[in-house]
Design a protein around this motif. Structure first.
Motif, short mmCIF file in Angstrom:
data_model
loop_
_atom_site.label_atom_id
_atom_site.label_comp_id
_atom_site.label_asym_id
_atom_site.label_seq_id
_atom_site.Cartn_x
_atom_site.Cartn_y
_atom_site.Cartn_z
N ASN A 73 25.74 44.97 41.10
CA ASN A 73 27.12 44.60 40.79
C ASN A 73 27.80 44.02 42.03
O ASN A 73 27.55 44.47 43.14
N ARG A 74 28.70 43.05 41.81
CA ARG A 74 29.35 42.37 42.93
C ARG A 74 30.84 42.17 42.68
O ARG A 74 31.28 42.05 41.54
N ALA A 75 31.57 42.10 43.79
CA ALA A 75 32.97 41.66 43.77
C ALA A 75 33.01 40.22 44.29
O ALA A 75 32.10 39.80 45.01
N ALA A 76 34.04 39.47 43.92
CA ALA A 76 34.06 38.05 44.27
C ALA A 76 35.45 37.59 44.73
O ALA A 76 36.48 38.02 44.19
N LEU A 77 35.44 36.72 45.74
CA LEU A 77 36.62 36.02 46.22
C LEU A 77 36.34 34.52 46.14
O LEU A 77 35.18 34.10 46.14
N THR A 267 30.72 36.62 47.60
CA THR A 267 30.44 37.79 46.78
C THR A 267 29.92 38.90 47.68
O THR A 267 29.31 38.65 48.72
N VAL A 268 30.14 40.13 47.25
CA VAL A 268 29.72 41.29 48.04
C VAL A 268 29.34 42.41 47.08
O VAL A 268 29.92 42.55 46.00
N GLN A 269 28.36 43.20 47.48
CA GLN A 269 27.95 44.34 46.66
C GLN A 269 29.16 45.22 46.36
O GLN A 269 30.03 45.41 47.21
N ALA A 270 29.19 45.76 45.17
CA ALA A 270 30.37 46.50 44.70
C ALA A 270 30.34 47.94 45.15
O ALA A 270 30.26 48.88 44.35
N THR A 271 30.41 48.16 46.48
CA THR A 271 30.61 49.50 47.04
C THR A 271 31.93 49.49 47.80
O THR A 271 32.39 48.45 48.26
#
Length: 315
Positions: A73-77, A267-271
């Motif tokens: 899972n990832r978060a995104a900007l 994007t970055v791992q969702a931690t």
């Protein structure tokens, strides 16, 4: 020629790096550059063709989304950057100024906005996705760009699952020159996707909604030189005098120009720790990071993932 690189498949690739037996942050910077040459010349208007010409009133489709092709899972900007540059001099043909280039000169920047009657308008009108909103703190900048829906914060229920505009700024090029010198309009606009882009094959969403759908060259734009008039007269000594007068429309003169839109996504791992570090490095303020974590906490991953190998893995 227009360089057209599709950004629909901006992917959160499953590339990982293992350091000392523990997983490093899985973050990725992605970029897509789209260039358009304007075709607005005195006495000469050509029909738009997708191969490389852009005329007033014509929209070019440019769909942008972030898709997770990995298993984390990832978060995104995302940041959308706009720049206008004169590609060749437009020469003033008035007798008094004949041979002088009309500003901006070749290689210099245009302002992103121009005065059209009582309103300031962007030369390039971006068509944003239907799931794009703005924080109230940047609502004036957003409204000028056509983003009218606002939210009070990332914890506003109306912001869930949407791209949220959080910052608007003007930046300099690599030589330190302002790319939008008039201070009207903004060359860089930053967004947070207020959700988690889940791993491919899960029951959740593995792609964001569209950030943008295209761009239209403002139909009010005209040529810099709109008319020429040559008159002939006889002076007091009986000599024939020929004079050329040029009617200029400098405020709307985006001819001989190149417009570049660059979409940069991260994007970055969702931690929790990864989001705090990477969002902070991208100038997202702490309150916004805390709101994001609070809203999306149920979809975050555990901080420590099991180390399997000590090598970089490419998809």
């Amino acid at each position: 020629m227009r360089k057209n690189k599709s950004i629909h498949g901006l992917a959160a690739l499953a590339a990982v790096a293992v350091i000392g037996g523990t997983w490093a942050y899985w973050n990725q910077d992605l970029s897509a550059v789209n260039e358009f040459e304007t075709v607005i010349r005195y006495g000469h208007h050509r029909t738009f063709t997708p191969a490389g010409e852009w005329v007033p009133g014509v929209e070019v489709e440019k769909k942008a989304t972030v898709t997770n092709k990995g298993d984390v899972n990832r978060a995104a900007l995302a940041t959308v950057n706009q720049v206008w540059v004169r590609t060749e001099d437009v020469i003033d043909t008035d007798d008094e100024k004949e041979g002088e280039p009309i500003p901006p000169k070749a290689g210099e920047y245009f302002d992103l906005m121009f005065q059209n009657g009582d309103a300031m308008e962007y030369a390039s009108i971006v068509s944003w996705g239907s799931e794009v909103v703005a924080l109230e703190s940047v609502k004036d900048a957003a409204a000028g760009m056509g983003i009218t829906a606002t939210v009070s914060g990332l914890d506003d229920t109306a912001a869930a699952g949407k791209w949220v505009m959080v910052n608007a700024m003007n930046t300099k090029d690599t030589d330190g020159k302002e790319t939008n010198s008039d201070g009207k309009g903004f060359s860089d606009v930053q967004f947070i996707y207020n959700g988690i882009v889940e791993a491919e094959g899960t029951d959740g969403k593995d792609a964001t909604p569209l950030l943008l759908e295209g761009a239209t060259l403002n139909k009010a734009i005209n040529t810099t030189i709109t008319a020429k008039k040559t008159t002939t007269s006889v002076d007091e000594n009986g000599n024939t005098v020929t004079r050329t007068e040029t009617t200029k429309n400098a405020a709307f003169g985006y001819d001989s120009a190149k417009y570049t839109m660059t979409i940069n996504a991260t994007t970055v791992q969702a931690t929790k720790s990864a989001i705090e570090d990477i969002f902070g490095a991208k100038n997202i303020n702490k309150d916004q990071i805390d709101e994001f974590l609070a809203v999306n906490g149920n979809h975050l991953m555990a901080e420590a993932l099991p180390a399997e190998t000590n090598e970089t893995v490419q998809p």
